[in-house]
Design a protein around this motif. Sequence first.
Motif, PDB file in Angstrom:
ATOM      1  N   GLY A 230      26.311  20.131  46.474  1.00 22.54           N
ATOM      2  CA  GLY A 230      26.583  18.811  45.913  1.00 22.54           C
ATOM      3  C   GLY A 230      27.994  18.739  45.367  1.00 22.54           C
ATOM      4  O   GLY A 230      28.202  18.594  44.153  1.00 22.54           O
ATOM      5  N   VAL A 231      28.970  18.864  46.274  1.00 22.35           N
ATOM      6  CA  VAL A 231      30.381  18.795  45.886  1.00 22.35           C
ATOM      7  C   VAL A 231      31.124  17.869  46.830  1.00 22.35           C
ATOM      8  O   VAL A 231      30.653  17.584  47.934  1.00 22.35           O
ATOM      9  CB  VAL A 231      31.059  20.195  45.919  1.00 22.35           C
ATOM     10  N   ASP A 232      32.284  17.403  46.395  1.00 20.19           N
ATOM     11  CA  ASP A 232      33.171  16.613  47.238  1.00 20.19           C
ATOM     12  C   ASP A 232      34.394  17.473  47.540  1.00 20.19           C
ATOM     13  O   ASP A 232      35.305  17.571  46.710  1.00 20.19           O
ATOM     14  CB  ASP A 232      33.584  15.323  46.519  1.00 20.19           C
ATOM     15  N   PRO A 233      34.428  18.125  48.707  1.00 18.06           N
ATOM     16  CA  PRO A 233      35.513  19.064  49.017  1.00 18.06           C
ATOM     17  C   PRO A 233      36.897  18.420  49.076  1.00 18.06           C
ATOM     18  O   PRO A 233      37.908  19.121  49.060  1.00 18.06           O
ATOM     19  CB  PRO A 233      35.128  19.613  50.400  1.00 18.06           C
ATOM     20  N   ARG A 234      36.936  17.081  49.146  1.00 18.10           N
ATOM     21  CA  ARG A 234      38.238  16.400  49.181  1.00 18.10           C
ATOM     22  C   ARG A 234      38.936  16.463  47.823  1.00 18.10           C
ATOM     23  O   ARG A 234      40.141  16.255  47.726  1.00 18.10           O
ATOM     24  CB  ARG A 234      38.049  14.931  49.589  1.00 18.10           C
ATOM     25  N   LYS A 235      38.157  16.763  46.786  1.00 21.28           N
ATOM     26  CA  LYS A 235      38.723  16.858  45.437  1.00 21.28           C
ATOM     27  C   LYS A 235      38.962  18.323  45.095  1.00 21.28           C
ATOM     28  O   LYS A 235      38.052  19.148  45.201  1.00 21.28           O
ATOM     29  CB  LYS A 235      37.766  16.222  44.426  1.00 21.28           C
ATOM     30  N   ALA A 236      40.180  18.616  44.675  1.00 19.45           N
ATOM     31  CA  ALA A 236      40.572  20.008  44.410  1.00 19.45           C
ATOM     32  C   ALA A 236      39.673  20.679  43.377  1.00 19.45           C
ATOM     33  O   ALA A 236      39.393  21.879  43.467  1.00 19.45           O
ATOM     34  CB  ALA A 236      42.029  20.059  43.944  1.00 19.45           C
ATOM     35  N   ASN A 237      39.192  19.909  42.403  1.00 20.15           N
ATOM     36  CA  ASN A 237      38.373  20.512  41.339  1.00 20.15           C
ATOM     37  C   ASN A 237      36.908  20.706  41.759  1.00 20.15           C
ATOM     38  O   ASN A 237      36.073  21.108  40.951  1.00 20.15           O
ATOM     39  CB  ASN A 237      38.455  19.696  40.049  1.00 20.15           C
ATOM     40  N   GLN A 238      36.603  20.395  43.029  1.00 16.62           N
ATOM     41  CA  GLN A 238      35.246  20.627  43.537  1.00 16.62           C
ATOM     42  C   GLN A 238      35.253  21.526  44.778  1.00 16.62           C
ATOM     43  O   GLN A 238      34.242  21.668  45.452  1.00 16.62           O
ATOM     44  CB  GLN A 238      34.554  19.301  43.851  1.00 16.62           C
ATOM     45  N   MET A 239      36.405  22.131  45.058  1.00 13.24           N
ATOM     46  CA  MET A 239      36.499  23.041  46.196  1.00 13.24           C
ATOM     47  C   MET A 239      35.787  24.355  45.852  1.00 13.24           C
ATOM     48  O   MET A 239      35.985  24.916  44.782  1.00 13.24           O
ATOM     49  CB  MET A 239      37.968  23.304  46.543  1.00 13.24           C
ATOM     50  N   VAL A 240      34.948  24.817  46.743  1.00 15.12           N
ATOM     51  CA  VAL A 240      34.248  26.092  46.552  1.00 15.12           C
ATOM     52  C   VAL A 240      34.728  27.048  47.637  1.00 15.12           C
ATOM     53  O   VAL A 240      34.499  26.838  48.822  1.00 15.12           O
ATOM     54  CB  VAL A 240      32.715  25.913  46.647  1.00 15.12           C
TER      55      VAL A 240
ATOM     56  N   ALA B 293      33.053  20.029  37.695  1.00 11.49           N
ATOM     57  CA  ALA B 293      33.151  18.614  38.087  1.00 11.49           C
ATOM     58  C   ALA B 293      31.999  18.180  38.992  1.00 11.49           C
ATOM     59  O   ALA B 293      31.829  16.985  39.258  1.00 11.49           O
ATOM     60  CB  ALA B 293      34.480  18.359  38.794  1.00 11.49           C
ATOM     61  N   SER B 294      31.206  19.136  39.462  1.00 14.90           N
ATOM     62  CA  SER B 294      30.079  18.814  40.343  1.00 14.90           C
ATOM     63  C   SER B 294      28.921  18.275  39.509  1.00 14.90           C
ATOM     64  O   SER B 294      28.444  18.932  38.602  1.00 14.90           O
ATOM     65  CB  SER B 294      29.638  20.063  41.111  1.00 14.90           C
ATOM     66  N   LYS B 295      28.475  17.070  39.830  1.00 15.01           N
ATOM     67  CA  LYS B 295      27.389  16.443  39.076  1.00 15.01           C
ATOM     68  C   LYS B 295      26.127  16.358  39.936  1.00 15.01           C
ATOM     69  O   LYS B 295      26.190  16.335  41.157  1.00 15.01           O
ATOM     70  CB  LYS B 295      27.803  15.036  38.625  1.00 15.01           C
ATOM     71  N   GLY B 296      24.987  16.291  39.263  1.00 14.02           N
ATOM     72  CA  GLY B 296      23.728  16.168  39.990  1.00 14.02           C
ATOM     73  C   GLY B 296      23.288  17.501  40.576  1.00 14.02           C
ATOM     74  O   GLY B 296      23.660  18.571  40.091  1.00 14.02           O
ATOM     75  N   VAL B 297      22.476  17.432  41.622  1.00 16.03           N
ATOM     76  CA  VAL B 297      21.933  18.644  42.255  1.00 16.03           C
ATOM     77  C   VAL B 297      23.058  19.385  42.974  1.00 16.03           C
ATOM     78  O   VAL B 297      23.766  18.808  43.799  1.00 16.03           O
ATOM     79  CB  VAL B 297      20.810  18.283  43.252  1.00 16.03           C
ATOM     80  N   TYR B 298      23.212  20.654  42.663  1.00 14.19           N
ATOM     81  CA  TYR B 298      24.288  21.461  43.264  1.00 14.19           C
ATOM     82  C   TYR B 298      23.839  22.072  44.593  1.00 14.19           C
ATOM     83  O   TYR B 298      24.487  21.927  45.620  1.00 14.19           O
ATOM     84  CB  TYR B 298      24.702  22.543  42.278  1.00 14.19           C
ATOM     85  N   MET B 299      22.718  22.786  44.580  1.00 16.71           N
ATOM     86  CA  MET B 299      22.176  23.366  45.814  1.00 16.71           C
ATOM     87  C   MET B 299      21.291  22.330  46.493  1.00 16.71           C
ATOM     88  O   MET B 299      20.118  22.187  46.169  1.00 16.71           O
ATOM     89  CB  MET B 299      21.358  24.619  45.493  1.00 16.71           C
TER      90      MET B 299
END
Length: 230
Positions: free
Chosen positions: A49-59, A203-209
């Motif tokens: 549950g991340v938005d890879p376009r945002k640097a603070n949500q890159m895994v 910065a990841s909100k909601g369900v992560y996995m």
Amino acid sequence: MAKLTKKQKEAQSKIDKNKLYSLEEASALVKEITNVKFDASIDLAVRLGVDPRKANQMVRGVVTLPHGTGKDVKVLALVTPDKEAEATEAGADFVGLDEYLEKIKGGWTDVDVIITMPSVMGKLGPLGRILGPRGLMPNPKTGTVTMDVAKAVSDVKAGKIDFKVDKTGIVHAAIGKASFSADKIAGNARELIDTLVKMKPSASKGVYMRSIYLSSTMSPSIQLDPKAVQ
């Protein structure tokens, strides 16, 4: 739509599409439904549950699989002469510098991982268009640009892999071979999943996995219960 072969239908019939499997169940089942004539790769796909376009949500990171990858990883060490013996003793398959840079310019990329030193990175810049698309460009974040060349080579040979969430939010990784025992498949999968859990961006909100699937080369995928493996 392509017609399923008899073996594919048989494999599909063994998977309950309405069930979320435990890691142990899925690891045993993936061996059962793998029927190719070679030692198939076992793959894990985790939707985050991340938005890879945002640097603070890159895994992005590395993990050392406790039971290795089952693959003979070919390592090229691009190092200065004073580091050549160290790289060779650690198990690098190819060791050198200028001669290999010339080979790469000519299109040679017959390796799985390239390890180098910070002082050499400047020479690799012009080769980015060749190495980048193949995922071979060394990166300090994955431990492939380092002065401790011996450790980097040893880690890769022992089962260290790097992973990165793709633009759709999925991490794909090969975690072993079908010849592994179910326990070893589960152990490697657990190590990657645990690593991903620890790397959850603030910065990841909601369900992560969001979802986890286990499969082998040419096999149907088995859906795991994300809540049961965290």
